[in-house]
Design an enzyme around this catalytic site. Structure first.
Site, PDB file in Angstrom:
ATOM      1  CG  LEU A 141      53.084 -11.661  32.362  1.00 50.54           C
ATOM      2  CD1 LEU A 141      53.385 -11.561  30.869  1.00 50.54           C
ATOM      3  CD2 LEU A 141      51.637 -11.251  32.629  1.00 50.54           C
ATOM      4  CG  ASP A 142      50.231 -17.262  36.103  1.00 49.49           C
ATOM      5  OD1 ASP A 142      50.841 -16.890  37.115  1.00 49.49           O
ATOM      6  OD2 ASP A 142      48.993 -17.315  36.029  1.00 49.49           O
ATOM      7  CE  LYS A 143      57.026 -23.888  32.107  1.00 47.14           C
ATOM      8  NZ  LYS A 143      57.420 -25.207  32.672  1.00 47.14           N
ATOM      9  CB  THR A 145      50.273 -15.725  31.219  1.00 48.37           C
ATOM     10  OG1 THR A 145      49.297 -16.428  31.982  1.00 48.37           O
ATOM     11  CG2 THR A 145      49.663 -14.410  30.730  1.00 48.37           C
TER      12      THR A 145
END
Length: 307
Positions: A141-143, A145
């Site tokens: 997951l993106d930072k 998100t």
């Protein structure tokens, strides 16, 4: 669901009827699709027993025989354990699902310098339980998100889950808040995604990019604020996929300034609300819902259990 029981460092598994006549070689290579190197190590190091005896890897197995696999061993941990509260959504001897908070990287890019990541927090959590193992991250997951993210606790579970992810057998459902009111309330975005040559981290729809498939459905609209809440689920896992695809539709995520969103909140409004997968060892269907965890609520009056 397969019948299993942990016995110290070993996992005992009762051979099911559906494996009648299969050899251990076939189970590792065909049923589990374990890598050759991993399979070879289990075989050469005597980590598999049948009915308490050293296994014959080419002998047909029979129902109700007892298969023992040495799965649970202490390891030299890579990374620095750092205390941080973690919300566990599911855990057993093989898997771990964590509700990732926003504003934190999933894994360190530099093992010595990056210590404030989700992996570091999980290592601390595991060591506090007396489990010295390296956690295998299945997806990312993106930072900024938040939401459900899956990890494996040993190499075999990691290999099986990697294969399930590659075969699109792990379903991830997200909730996004986007700018505007969607004309088409439900649909499929099937546009390839590649790097943006003009920006080091941004991605874009590009015919020379990798295949990317996103399903979406509008679940709520706020006409006054001119925003929509959209449920998305992925067939592929390209970097920034949902962010790129919804921006391509003309509805960037609120807070996602990289892809055209307005900075009205501190992060892109994206949350991994649900994770569904078949357990790598027992084959039990696992469904995890991740509660929203923003201190200033972003997703208001959205029921994650309806996703």
């Amino acid at each position: 669901m397969l019948k299993t029981e942990r016995k110290g460092n070993w996992l005992e598994m009762i051979i099911p009827v559906k494996w009648t006549g299969k050899t251990l070689e076939e189970i590792f290579r065909t049923e589990w699709k374990a890598p050759k190197k991993l399979t070879h190590s289990y075989r050469m190091e005597g980590k598999v027993l049948v009915n308490g005896d050293t296994a014959n890897w080419n002998k047909a197995l029979q129902p109700n025989e007892k298969l023992l696999i040495r799965l649970f061993e202490e390891e030299e941990v890579s990374g620095t354990p750092m205390f941080r509260e973690v919300e566990i959504l599911f855990e057993d001897d093989h898997c771990l699902v964590v509700n990732k908070p926003p504003f934190i990287n999933t894994h360190p890019n530099n093992l010595e310098k990056d210590t404030n990541t989700l992996i570091n927090a999980i290592l601390y959590y595991m060591q506090a339980k007396g489990q010295l193992v390296n956690i295998h991250q299945i997806h990312r997951l993106d930072k900024d998100t938040s939401g459900a993210i899956l990890f494996a606790k040993h190499a075999l579970a990691g290999a099986i889950l990697d294969r399930k992810l590659e075969n699109r057998e792990i379903k991830r459902t997200y909730i996004a808040m986007v700018h505007g009111i969607l004309k088409k309330k439900k649909g499929l975005i099937q546009e390839p995604i590649g790097r943006d040559r003009h920006h080091p981290t941004r991605r874009r729809v590009s015919q020379s990019g990798q295949d990317a498939v996103t399903h979406y459905e509008c679940i709520k609209e706020d006409m006054q604020k001119q925003v929509s809440y959209v449920k998305c689920w992925l067939e592929t896992g390209r970097t920034h996929q949902i962010r790129v695809h919804l921006s391509y539709l003309g509805h960037p995520l609120v807070g996602d300034v990289l892809y055209g969103g307005k900075p009205s909140i501190k992060r892109q409004a994206l949350h991994a609300a649900k994770l569904t997968f078949d357990h790598p060892i027992t084959e039990e269907r696992i469904i995890c819902h991740a509660p929203f965890i923003d201190e200033q609520p972003i997703f208001k009056d959205i029921d994650i259990y309806l996703t």
